[in-house]
Scaffold this active site. Structure first.
Site, PDB file in Angstrom:
ATOM      1  N   ALA A 132       0.845  -1.198   0.000  1.00  0.00           N
ATOM      2  CA  ALA A 132       0.000   0.000   0.000  1.00  0.00           C
ATOM      3  C   ALA A 132       0.880   1.247   0.000  1.00  0.00           C
ATOM      4  CB  ALA A 132      -0.883  -0.007   1.232  1.00  0.00           C
ATOM      5  N   GLY A 147       0.485  -5.809   0.595  1.00  0.00           N
ATOM      6  CA  GLY A 147      -0.793  -5.742  -0.111  1.00  0.00           C
ATOM      7  C   GLY A 147      -0.758  -6.485  -1.441  1.00  0.00           C
ATOM      8  N   GLU A 172      -1.375  -9.937  -0.692  1.00  0.00           N
ATOM      9  CA  GLU A 172      -2.763 -10.099  -0.224  1.00  0.00           C
ATOM     10  C   GLU A 172      -3.735 -10.126  -1.393  1.00  0.00           C
ATOM     11  OE1 GLU A 172      -2.125  -6.868   2.774  1.00  0.00           O
ATOM     12  OE2 GLU A 172      -3.392  -8.183   3.986  1.00  0.00           O
ATOM     13  N   GLU A 192       4.784  -6.148   6.603  1.00  0.00           N
ATOM     14  CA  GLU A 192       4.100  -5.118   7.400  1.00  0.00           C
ATOM     15  C   GLU A 192       4.570  -5.056   8.844  1.00  0.00           C
ATOM     16  OE1 GLU A 192       2.665  -7.187   5.295  1.00  0.00           O
ATOM     17  OE2 GLU A 192       1.075  -6.189   4.156  1.00  0.00           O
TER      18      GLU A 192
END
Ligand code: NAI
Length: 720
Positions: free
Chosen positions: A66, A118, A121, A143
């Site tokens: 992100a 992300g 993900e 993260e």
């Protein structure tokens, strides 16, 4: 200009959707990107002609996470509002992913390169993942290293896919691996040659028109976590969680919030249906993102490291220098380590010592490291041989004549250093740089032995050189801007992280590091129990307690440096209560440190250590003991105040470098984001000043903060 998302539909109705952000070097999830992705996925889902979708990237990497900078820019300081805004964004990501999962059309992630955070993900939200066999590509969830949790479904999809136990290290330790290991763990289903990637993805779609995610397959089992081999019982989850909790406490002493929250999110989420679990994950994510710890870690490791490694400190008007051939004087521990690091990056090295035998011994160090790598199948024999041939050993200074840079790493002795400087300068070319790896001697003084002090600089490597990422570049009074620029180029060529420091006694890292170990000794002298001191050090987030660390560094060396400093400074020397302890240990108790097998600890041949019993006699433990929190505070504040003095005296000026230097240089508590971050973000300047003032009352002037900090606090300023 290219579009953010483009797609083509083939005759089988398979859409190949390419993500290629024209405004960024990598694909990352920002608000604009997610809006566009939502639109294009909706189009594809609604398009009756489309039978399946391949999601891939037009960049070298697939998707790298992100856009944290953007998310943090939304923060207004009004907590409720910030939670709402960030949650809305996260939920928009969840919505796109659920749309992909439940549209009734199969999606394949064609991972052409790294998929991190992300990016991984979104790949998990596809029904199948195929990676191209790219040696440099990495897969995982970093993260946690930024004080966050994977907030786009990662904490819920991964355990449902590969099992709770297997998911933990990926999520809690931020594991990142190559494609083969990610495939073995079940994150990726297939690895194929890059040229076959799209064909393989399309084939899978043709073969699996009705693919469903495991958690959407059987509605009756969606309340429990599905494992590859069946379903897991709640009791088993509790067991795994308790073991993980215990391990976490042991490893981090409760210092890190993120792994703790990941564990909790996993535990609670796994007992809920996916949709609710995603809501829960979102709440935990936003909580972490707004925490001071995440702010500190993101600033240091995400923004700070980028800044430092992009060489923001480099003078811009000087052409880049590429180094091809370096000379190293002294093939001891440091010289041998630098030779390894330089030859590993393809540089030719001339490794010089007083005799050929000594020089060869230095080269053996590289041989040993390479043998280990061959045994671990990390490199080939051929690769090792090529690296070894790049190191030429010698005792003849003439061999240095072609070098672009000569680094001296001989004994820490001014006279010897002056002699080798003159010997090297007699043979090297006019634009060859000269650097000293001294750990304590002021550079300007050493440069006095040079005919060209403008080309003389300090390059302070850390031991062991092959593992330690930091190099402290020390600028002498006469060092030119060109030499600074070139030193930065050299450090970058080695793949290490530089900090630029002005000449001063102990520079930055050694000067501040010393306050940690000396504070430990001051506490000992006051009658604080050694076990409490050592534990408090570790609880504070330091890798080793201060007494064990003194042994590692060598009490003898500390004594030598302290005597030299006292001699050099005369009346200006400011004594530290810890000095007396060093003096006692070395000159009265004959306990010189770990190398001698005897220091604050006694060491067995088997590698065990236990506190020296004589310590209780020399420094009896007082009846009244301070709280661990107080000892912890003293150990951290002693360092932080010294670092603030370094900044206020202009020894080091860029805040990111102060932070990164503290963590990479001597292991300052990493969960704080570094030493200035500890003062400003974790403690808060006002609290820090108040606590430090109270410590002055008890411990004296060494806790007195510089005026600069009071001014900054009064004006509401920031270091950054
Ligand atoms: P060391 O004692 O392992 O190696 C020194 C080497 O220099 C020996 O091989 C010796 O034979 C050689 N030498 C001595 N006189 C020489 C001469 N005239 N010509 C050529 N070679 C000569 O020492 P170490 O630990 O490698 O330290 C070297 C330098 O690096 C020192 O200035 C030290 O302060 C600094 N340093 C040490 C660190 C450490 O952790 N040991 C960390 C950072 C810097």
């Amino acid at each position: 200009m290219t579009e953010l998302f483009t797609y083509a539909i083939d005759s089988d109705g398979i859409a190949t959707l390419v993500w290629d952000d024209p405004n960024a070097p990598v694909n990352a999830m920002s608000q604009a990107v997610m809006t566009a992705l939502n639109r294009v996925i909706t189009d594809l889902v609604n398009n009756a002609q489309v039978t399946g979708v391949v999601l891939t990237s037009g960049k070298k990497e697939f998707v790298v996470g992100a856009d944290l900078k953007e998310i943090l820019s939304w923060e207004s300081g009004e907590r409720e509002r910030d939670i709402a805004v960030i949650s809305e964004f996260i939920q928009s990501i969840h919505a796109v992913m659920r749309l992909m999962e439940t549209a009734g059309k199969p999606f394949v992630a064609a991972l052409n390169g790294s998929a991190l955070g992300g990016g991984m993900e979104i790949a998990l939200a596809c029904h199948y993942r195929i990676a191209a066999n790219q040696p440099k590509a990495k897969f995982g969830f970093p993260e946690v290293t930024l004080g966050l949790l994977p907030g786009a479904g990662g904490t819920q999809r991964l355990p449902r896919m590969i099992g709770v136990e297997a998911a933990l290290p990926w999520l809690m330790q931020g594991l990142q691996t190559g494609a083969a290991q990610a495939q073995a763990a079940g994150l990726i289903n297939e690895v194929v040659d890059a040229t076959q990637l799209l064909a393989a993805a399309k084939q899978w779609l043709r073969d699996n028109p009705n693919a469903q995610q495991p958690w959407d397959q059987n509605k009756s089992t969606r309340h429990t976590v599905r494992l590859p081999g069946g379903e897991v019982q709640s009791a088993k989850i509790s067991q795994v969680m308790m073991a993980a909790q215990a391990m976490l406490r042991k490893q981090t002493h409760g210092n890190y919030q993120a792994p703790q929250q990941i564990l909790q999110t996993l535990y609670e989420g796994c007992q809920l249906p996916l949709e609710q679990a995603l809501q829960l994950e979102c709440r935990h994510f936003v909580q972490l993102l707004l925490s001071n710890q995440a702010k500190a870690l993101i600033r240091t490791f995400f923004l700070g490291l980028q800044d430092v490694n992009k060489l923001k400190a480099r003078p811009t008007d000087i052409a880049r220098r590429q180094f091809a051939n370096i000379g190293i004087l002294g093939a001891g521990m440091m010289g041998a380590g630098i030779a390894y690091a330089a030859s590993a990056k393809g540089l030719d090295v001339v490794l010089l010592d007083t005799s050929q035998v000594q020089a060869d011994r230095g080269k053996d160090y590289t041989r040993r490291l390479l043998d280990k790598k061959i045994a671990a199948k990390k490199i080939t024999e051929q690769h090792a041989k090529a690296q070894l041939t790049r190191i030429k050993t010698t005792s003849d200074y003439q061999d240095l004549s072609d070098c672009d840079l000569v680094i001296e790493a001989v004994f820490e002795d001014r006279a010897i250093k002056a002699k080798v400087t003159a010997q090297a300068e007699a043979v090297i070319g006019a634009d060859t740089m000269f650097a000293s790896n001294t750990s304590t001697l002021p550079i300007s003084g050493l440069a006095a032995a040079s005919q060209r002090p403008d080309q003389f600089i300090g390059l302070h490597f850390f031991s062991p050189v092959d593992k330690m990422p930091l190099v402290e570049i020390i600028v002498g009074e006469q060092t030119s801007q060109q030499s600074i620029a070139w030193a930065l180029d050299f450090v970058q060529q080695l793949g290490k992280t530089p900090i630029v420091v002005n000449d001063s006694r102990g520079f930055y890292t050694s000067r501040v590091f010393k306050t940690y170990v000396l504070e430990g000794m001051a506490l000992l002298k006051e009658g604080v129990s050694p076990a409490l001191i050592e534990n408090a050090g570790k609880m504070a987030g330091m890798p080793v307690g201060p007494l064990a660390l003194s042994d590692e560094v060598s009490l003898e060396l500390m004594d030598r440096i302290s005597r030299q400093t006292q001699q050099d400074l005369g009346d200006a020397y400011v004594a530290h209560p810890g000095d007396e302890v060093v003096d006692f240990m070395v000159h009265h108790a004959d306990r010189l440190g770990k190398k001698a097998g005897r220091g604050f600890y006694q060491y067995t041949d088997q590698g065990d250590k236990s506190l020296w019993p004589g310590l209780a006699e020399a420094y009896p433990v007082a009846v009244q003991q301070p709280t661990p929190a107080h000892v912890k505070q003293r150990l951290l504040y002693a360092q932080a105040v010294e670092a603030l003095h370094c900044v206020s005296e202009g020894v080091i000026s860029r805040p990111h470098e102060v932070d990164i230097g503290s963590i990479f240089g001597w292991g300052f508590a990493a969960h704080t984001g570094g030493i200035l971050s500890f003062v400003e973000t974790i403690e808060g300047m006002d609290t820090f000043i108040r606590n430090a003032d109270a410590l002055v009352e008890q411990g004296g002037d060494r806790f007195r903060v510089p005026h600069m900090l009071r001014e900054l606090a009064e004006t509401g300023g920031s270091f950054y």
